[in-house]
Design an enzyme around this catalytic site. Structure first.
Site, PDB file in Angstrom:
ATOM      1  N   GLY A 135       3.538  -9.455   2.984  1.00 57.99           N
ATOM      2  CA  GLY A 135       2.205  -9.422   3.594  1.00 57.99           C
ATOM      3  C   GLY A 135       1.435 -10.706   3.343  1.00 57.99           C
ATOM      4  N   ARG A 199       9.229  -9.105   6.245  1.00 52.74           N
ATOM      5  CA  ARG A 199       9.521  -8.242   5.101  1.00 52.74           C
ATOM      6  C   ARG A 199      11.023  -8.011   4.902  1.00 52.74           C
ATOM      7  NH1 ARG A 199       5.319  -6.295   2.441  1.00 52.74           N
ATOM      8  NH2 ARG A 199       3.309  -6.008   3.481  1.00 52.74           N
ATOM      9  N   ASP A 230       9.116  -7.881  -4.800  1.00 50.40           N
ATOM     10  CA  ASP A 230      10.423  -7.732  -4.162  1.00 50.40           C
ATOM     11  C   ASP A 230      10.995  -9.090  -3.753  1.00 50.40           C
ATOM     12  OD1 ASP A 230      10.656  -5.050  -4.402  1.00 50.40           O
ATOM     13  OD2 ASP A 230       9.891  -4.564  -2.406  1.00 50.40           O
ATOM     14  N   LYS A 256       2.849 -14.226  -5.085  1.00 48.85           N
ATOM     15  CA  LYS A 256       1.879 -13.904  -4.038  1.00 48.85           C
ATOM     16  C   LYS A 256       1.687 -12.409  -3.920  1.00 48.85           C
ATOM     17  CE  LYS A 256       3.031 -11.930  -0.830  1.00 48.85           C
ATOM     18  NZ  LYS A 256       3.521 -11.078   0.244  1.00 48.85           N
ATOM     19  N   THR A 257       0.534 -11.901  -3.761  1.00 46.79           N
ATOM     20  CA  THR A 257       0.202 -10.577  -3.246  1.00 46.79           C
ATOM     21  C   THR A 257      -1.265 -10.272  -3.519  1.00 46.79           C
ATOM     22  OG1 THR A 257       0.540  -8.195  -3.256  1.00 46.79           O
ATOM     23  CG2 THR A 257       1.138  -9.274  -5.287  1.00 46.79           C
ATOM     24  N   ILE A 258      -1.962  -9.829  -2.481  1.00 47.00           N
ATOM     25  CA  ILE A 258      -3.371  -9.469  -2.668  1.00 47.00           C
ATOM     26  C   ILE A 258      -3.475  -8.290  -3.634  1.00 47.00           C
ATOM     27  CG2 ILE A 258      -4.133 -10.304  -0.412  1.00 47.00           C
ATOM     28  CD1 ILE A 258      -4.293  -7.215   0.345  1.00 47.00           C
ATOM     29  N   ASP A 259      -2.390  -7.495  -3.746  1.00 50.31           N
ATOM     30  CA  ASP A 259      -2.436  -6.279  -4.559  1.00 50.31           C
ATOM     31  C   ASP A 259      -2.648  -6.567  -6.054  1.00 50.31           C
ATOM     32  OD1 ASP A 259      -1.929  -5.121  -2.179  1.00 50.31           O
ATOM     33  OD2 ASP A 259      -0.065  -4.116  -2.755  1.00 50.31           O
ATOM     34  N   TYR A 297     -26.288   8.293   4.511  1.00 49.30           N
ATOM     35  CA  TYR A 297     -24.829   8.405   4.655  1.00 49.30           C
ATOM     36  C   TYR A 297     -24.100   8.194   3.338  1.00 49.30           C
ATOM     37  CZ  TYR A 297     -25.715   7.707   9.656  1.00 49.30           C
ATOM     38  OH  TYR A 297     -26.164   7.821  10.929  1.00 49.30           O
ATOM     39  N   GLY A 305      -3.833  -1.944  -1.312  1.00 52.94           N
ATOM     40  CA  GLY A 305      -3.201  -1.961  -2.616  1.00 52.94           C
ATOM     41  C   GLY A 305      -2.201  -0.833  -2.573  1.00 52.94           C
ATOM     42  N   GLU A 365      -5.805   2.624  -1.697  1.00 53.23           N
ATOM     43  CA  GLU A 365      -4.834   3.039  -0.676  1.00 53.23           C
ATOM     44  C   GLU A 365      -3.701   3.896  -1.265  1.00 53.23           C
ATOM     45  OE1 GLU A 365      -3.037   0.062   2.452  1.00 53.23           O
ATOM     46  OE2 GLU A 365      -2.045  -0.216   0.545  1.00 53.23           O
ATOM     47  N   TYR A 479      -6.764  -5.569   6.129  1.00 52.95           N
ATOM     48  CA  TYR A 479      -6.408  -6.753   6.911  1.00 52.95           C
ATOM     49  C   TYR A 479      -7.581  -7.746   6.970  1.00 52.95           C
ATOM     50  CZ  TYR A 479      -2.523  -3.766   7.975  1.00 52.95           C
ATOM     51  OH  TYR A 479      -1.425  -2.958   7.832  1.00 52.95           O
ATOM     52  N   GLU A 480      -8.808  -7.248   6.741  1.00 47.54           N
ATOM     53  CA  GLU A 480      -9.989  -8.122   6.784  1.00 47.54           C
ATOM     54  C   GLU A 480      -9.897  -9.227   5.737  1.00 47.54           C
ATOM     55  OE1 GLU A 480      -9.933  -4.895   6.716  1.00 47.54           O
ATOM     56  OE2 GLU A 480     -11.285  -4.067   8.210  1.00 47.54           O
ATOM     57  N   ARG A 482      -6.744 -10.256   4.074  1.00 48.87           N
ATOM     58  CA  ARG A 482      -5.424 -10.836   3.774  1.00 48.87           C
ATOM     59  C   ARG A 482      -5.231 -12.254   4.297  1.00 48.87           C
ATOM     60  NH1 ARG A 482      -0.391  -6.974   4.569  1.00 48.87           N
ATOM     61  NH2 ARG A 482      -0.608  -7.729   6.703  1.00 48.87           N
TER      62      ARG A 482
HETATM   63  P1  FBP Z   1       2.680  -7.533  -0.227  1.00 48.27           P
HETATM   64  O1  FBP Z   1       3.066  -6.590  -1.312  1.00 48.27           O
HETATM   65  O2  FBP Z   1       3.790  -7.970   0.629  1.00 48.27           O
HETATM   66  O3  FBP Z   1       1.885  -8.684  -0.758  1.00 48.27           O
HETATM   67  O4  FBP Z   1       1.657  -6.779   0.754  1.00 48.27           O
HETATM   68  C1  FBP Z   1       0.648  -5.988   0.246  1.00 48.27           C
HETATM   69  C2  FBP Z   1      -0.093  -5.240   1.327  1.00 48.27           C
HETATM   70  O5  FBP Z   1      -1.194  -5.949   1.804  1.00 48.27           O
HETATM   71  C3  FBP Z   1      -0.521  -3.861   0.810  1.00 48.27           C
HETATM   72  O6  FBP Z   1      -1.768  -3.941   0.194  1.00 48.27           O
HETATM   73  C4  FBP Z   1      -0.460  -3.009   2.033  1.00 48.27           C
HETATM   74  O7  FBP Z   1      -0.147  -1.682   1.746  1.00 48.27           O
HETATM   75  C5  FBP Z   1       0.668  -3.594   2.822  1.00 48.27           C
HETATM   76  O8  FBP Z   1       0.748  -4.954   2.442  1.00 48.27           O
HETATM   77  C6  FBP Z   1       0.492  -3.455   4.302  1.00 48.27           C
HETATM   78  O9  FBP Z   1       1.469  -4.219   4.919  1.00 48.27           O
HETATM   79  P2  FBP Z   1       1.955  -3.928   6.395  1.00 48.27           P
HETATM   80  O10 FBP Z   1       0.826  -4.272   7.285  1.00 48.27           O
HETATM   81  O11 FBP Z   1       3.144  -4.803   6.567  1.00 48.27           O
HETATM   82  O12 FBP Z   1       2.281  -2.474   6.420  1.00 48.27           O
END
Ligand code: FBP
Length: 608
Positions: A135, A199, A230, A256-259, A297, A305, A365, A479-480, A482
């Site tokens: 991602g 991926r 991975d 790398k990973t935003i998670d 609200y 994540g 998530e 996605y906002e 990433r």
């Molecule tokens: P990576 O682990 O590849 O960095 O991606 C993380 C992530 O952004 C998760 O937070 C999310 O669940 C997933 O990718 C969504 O990816 P996709 O749009 O390919 O389903």
């Protein structure tokens, strides 16, 4: 009329030429064909001048091209004075004996750190390939820019190739040469669009052989894989394969990973986390302020994540929502879905007694998969859908699927599935990812919680136990963030990771992941180097087999970030104490633009 045509006509008019439309169109088509220009180059060349600002990049992007990412002092200096020093072997996880056997060439190496010294190989001619994997995460382009600049600083004749669309680009040999012009177009920008990502995994013997074949054809000295747990596991396996085949090709990974779940003593943060979470925190802060203004609200916000809740936790520390669930805690305490809904209702009721019929709730998530009874249901569904695929595919409607599943699910899971709102139950049945897992980003956990809360509050109201009002909105932020422009932190960090990857290659290392420590300090004081990928691995059971994998770093319930949040959450559940972090600042005072995440600060507080 599209702006480029309009620009053409404006330009002609400015020159005092009034041509009829057919002539304009003929010129539009003929000119680029005659000069064999690509549409993009032609538009850029042609539209310089009057309409340039209309068609070209945003002013912010232009300004970001000029940003010079900061490097640690040693990497910023001369390559004549850069060497590596090997440190004690990095800490390891259980399962090392099996890893030692599987990685007989690359296991057990020490960590590396850049020091002042001499390494004549820094100037050698090198051909390097680079892959973006998984991602998107803000800063990927800067890793490539740092790698490119290091490589060219070492030897201007060295070459960098980009494999297109992720690891499959290496397998299929789909590549481009990355030159200075291309790098300049992407400096300090978000996204992975320079070469794309994917991926796919390099898994089968044929895929490993094809990767070697591509690398040999391009006469590569090394491959840099920019990816998450991975992908870096894959980098480790590829390094070992090349060593086993005496290929003389090195492999270096970049975290790398935003998670934020690729963490280790040598990897203090994965890149992209900083920017992504700050983007979400800005949006959450805005919503919180709206909620506190309108006062009508409740906002349920799901945050990306896939497994770990680092993003939700950092966003909670940044914005002080009324509630934030941490999946790791839910699993540790074995909280049921009903208990989670009880917590929400308790906060709603208490706040309504203060006439505050509004609030903000953060939902990671991955939560859905960490609730024990839902986890069991999902795992049963995964197995059933894989084992009886043909039979399952025969059921065409949701109601047919549900009836058929009744014959396969355990009674507990069946009753849970039955009680799920139909919309969510349907989402649990959608296609699995390539690893057979449910795609959590496609499950509306925030909606599930809203529906269950509404139901419970209605019952409480009927019983006279709730007198307030409850109206909720659901949001999903992922996605906002990433592909956002990397924050200064991520821009600097990524550039350093890429530059460091080059220096690790020049030092002859393979099977290492580029690492930068002391990240909470100013960039000039960062300590860069590398850590053997095998040191981040353990053995895990995957699809019935023991596999080497990089251990995911989940939220540590004994760690300072979680404890800090836990200490304030009772008050947050009742009172309104929102914090508004605002948008990422790229220009201005260092204390605003250079601020790291609260997670990083807390995790490394007091370190020398
Ligand atoms: P990576 O682990 O590849 O960095 O991606 C993380 C992530 O952004 C998760 O937070 C999310 O669940 C997933 O990718 C969504 O990816 P996709 O749009 O390919 O389903």
């Amino acid at each position: 009329m599209p702006p480029w045509q309009m620009g053409f006509i404006i330009k002609l008019n400015v020159l005092g030429l009034y041509l009829t439309e057919p002539v304009v169109y003929a010129a539009l088509a003929g000119y680029p064909i005659a000069r064999k220009l690509s549409l993009h180059t032609w538009i850029r060349e042609f539209c310089s001048g009057i309409v340039e600002d209309l068609l070209e990049i945003s002013n912010f992007q232009k300004a970001r091209y000029e940003y010079k990412p900061k490097l640690p002092a040693l990497l910023a200096g001369s390559l004549d004075e850069l060497d590596v020093e090997m440190e004690e072997a990095a800490a390891a996880f259980p399962g090392q004996q099996e890893l030692r056997t599987m990685f007989k060439h690359s296991y057990g190496k020490p960590a590396a750190r850049f020091v002042k010294g001499k390494n004549p190989k820094n100037k050698h001619l090198l051909n390097i390939g680079v892959i973006l994997s998984g991602g998107q995460a803000p800063g990927g382009h800067n890793v490539i820019a740092g790698l490119f600049d290091g490589l060219k600083k070492g030897n201007p004749a060295s070459k960098l190739y980009g494999f297109m669309g992720g690891p499959s680009g290496l397998i299929n040999g789909k590549h481009i040469e990355i030159d200075a012009e291309l790098v300049d177009e992407y400096r300090n920008t978000g996204g992975f669009d320079m070469i794309g990502s994917g991926r796919d995994k390099i898994e089968t013997p044929e895929q490993f052989a094809a990767s070697l074949d591509t690398a040999k054809k391009l006469n590569l000295n090394a491959i840099v894989i920019i990816g998450g747990d991975d992908s870096n596991t894959n980098a480790g396996l590829l390094a070992e394969y090349f060593l086993d085949n005496d290929a003389g090709i090195q492999v270096i990974g970049c975290p790398k990973t935003i998670d934020g779940d690729l963490k280790h003593t040598h990897i203090e943060a994965s890149f992209g986390f900083d920017t992504a979470v700050k983007t979400y925190s800005e949006l959450i802060g805005n919503i919180a302020r709206d909620a506190n203004s309108a006062k009508k609200y409740w906002h349920f916000i799901k945050l990306m994540g896939r497994e770990a809740s680092h993003i939700a936790l950092e966003a909670a520390l940044q914005t002080h929502p009324n509630l934030c669930f941490i999946s790791e805690e839910v699993a540790a305490k074995r909280l049921s879905l009903a208990q989670i809904v009880d917590q929400i209702c308790a906060s709603v009721i208490k706040r309504s007694e203060n006439k505050e019929n509004f609030g903000v709730i953060l939902v990671p998530e991955g939560l859905i998969e960490f609730i024990p009874e839902v986890r069991a249901l999902i795992s049963e569904l995964n197995d059933i859908m894989a084992q009886y695929k043909t039979e399952f595919d025969k059921a065409k409607t949701f109601s047919e699927q549900k009836t058929w599943l009744k014959t396969k699910l355990s009674p507990v899971s069946d009753s849970l599935f039955d009680n799920f709102p139909e919309e969510i139950a349907r989402q649990l049945l959608i296609d699995r990812d390539p690893h057979g897992n449910v795609q959590v980003s496609l499950i509306d956990t925030e909606k599930l919680l809203i529906l269950l809360t509404e139901k419970q509050l209605a019952a409480l109201k009927a019983a006279g136990k709730f007198n307030g009002s409850f109206s909720a909105h659901g949001h999903f932020f992922g996605y906002e963030g990433r592909a956002a422009f990397p924050s200064n932190f991520d821009a600097d960090y990524c550039y350093t990771l890429g530059f460091g990857a080059f220096a690790l290659i020049a030092a002859g290392l393979t099977g290492y992941i580029s690492s930068v420590r002391r990240l909470a300090a100013p960039a000039s004081e960062w300590i860069a180097g590398g850590v053997p990928i095998t040191m981040l691995m353990n053995m895990e059971r995957r699809k019935g087999k023991n596999k080497p994998v990089i251990k995911k770093a989940l939220v540590d319930l004994d760690g300072a970030p979680f404890k800090t949040f836990a200490a304030m959450r009772d008050e947050l559940a009742l009172k309104t104490c929102f914090r508004y972090p605002s948008a990422i600042q790229y220009y201005g005072p260092q204390e605003v633009c250079g601020e790291t995440t609260i997670t990083l600060k807390l995790e490394h507080e007091g370190e020398k």
